[in-house]
Scaffold this active site. Structure first.
Site, PDB file in Angstrom:
ATOM      1  N   GLU A  56       0.821  -1.204   0.000  1.00 52.60           N
ATOM      2  CA  GLU A  56       0.000   0.000   0.000  1.00 52.60           C
ATOM      3  C   GLU A  56       0.859   1.261   0.000  1.00 52.60           C
ATOM      4  O   GLU A  56       2.063   1.216   0.242  1.00 52.60           O
ATOM      5  CB  GLU A  56      -0.920  -0.001   1.227  1.00 52.60           C
ATOM      6  N   GLU A  88      -1.650 -10.443  -5.894  1.00 55.19           N
ATOM      7  CA  GLU A  88      -1.723 -11.281  -7.091  1.00 55.19           C
ATOM      8  C   GLU A  88      -0.959 -10.656  -8.251  1.00 55.19           C
ATOM      9  O   GLU A  88      -0.211 -11.327  -8.964  1.00 55.19           O
ATOM     10  CB  GLU A  88      -3.191 -11.502  -7.501  1.00 55.19           C
TER      11      GLU A  88
END
Length: 161
Positions: free
Chosen positions: A64, A75
């Site tokens: 983040e 992913e």
């Protein structure tokens, strides 16, 4: 007008103990990656592990940023790394696990739409389905035999011409 019905088929394992040993190992790699996620804003940690046809296991986790759109999901972190470092290898399977620091997750958490789109690009490129296993922090694990099964209306290069 006619109605068109679209179905997705999932298989559900009740616990990690039910998984085949190779998938169990892959999921443990995803759990390890999840625990290293950088998620100070959402407190939602995701880990992914890919098995390539050359035997390599690639992991990724969500990263983040205070500028929210600048982060990247687990992913996509894993699949883009695999594509960069092993451009000729095929992705055989992917294990994904997610949890919230505020409350444990006990149901399968599938990949987001952006990740499904990125993953299906690799599935189409390699012309081989990618088996996807996904879970929360604990509990049942869902299996999809392909990314296309999770994204039935695939946006691919054929619509760009």
């Amino acid at each position: 007008m006619k109605e068109v019905k679209i179905e997705s088929k999932l298989f559900v394992f009740e616990s990690l103990a039910e998984l085949p040993s190779d998938v169990y190992d892959l999921m443990i790699n995803a759990v390890t990656a999840r625990n290293r996620a950088y998620a100070p804003y959402s407190n939602f940690q995701v880990g992914a592990a890919l098995l390539l046809d050359n035997g390599e296991v690639i992991t990724g986790n969500n990263q983040e940023n205070a500028s929210y759109p600048s982060g990247l999901c687990a992913e996509r972190t894993a699949i883009y790394y695999a594509g960069s470092q092993y451009p000729n290898a095929k992705v055989v399977s992917m294990a994904i696990t997610a949890t919230a620091k505020t409350s444990p997750t006990n149901k399968p958490i599938p990949p987001c739409g952006a990740c499904r789109q990125a993953m299906v690009e690799y599935e189409l490129k390699q012309d081989l389905p990618i088996a996807i296993y996904f879970m929360g922090e604990m509990g049942a694990i869902a299996k999809s035999e392909s990314v296309s099964n999770l994204l039935p209306f695939v946006f691919d290069k054929s619509v760009l011409f």
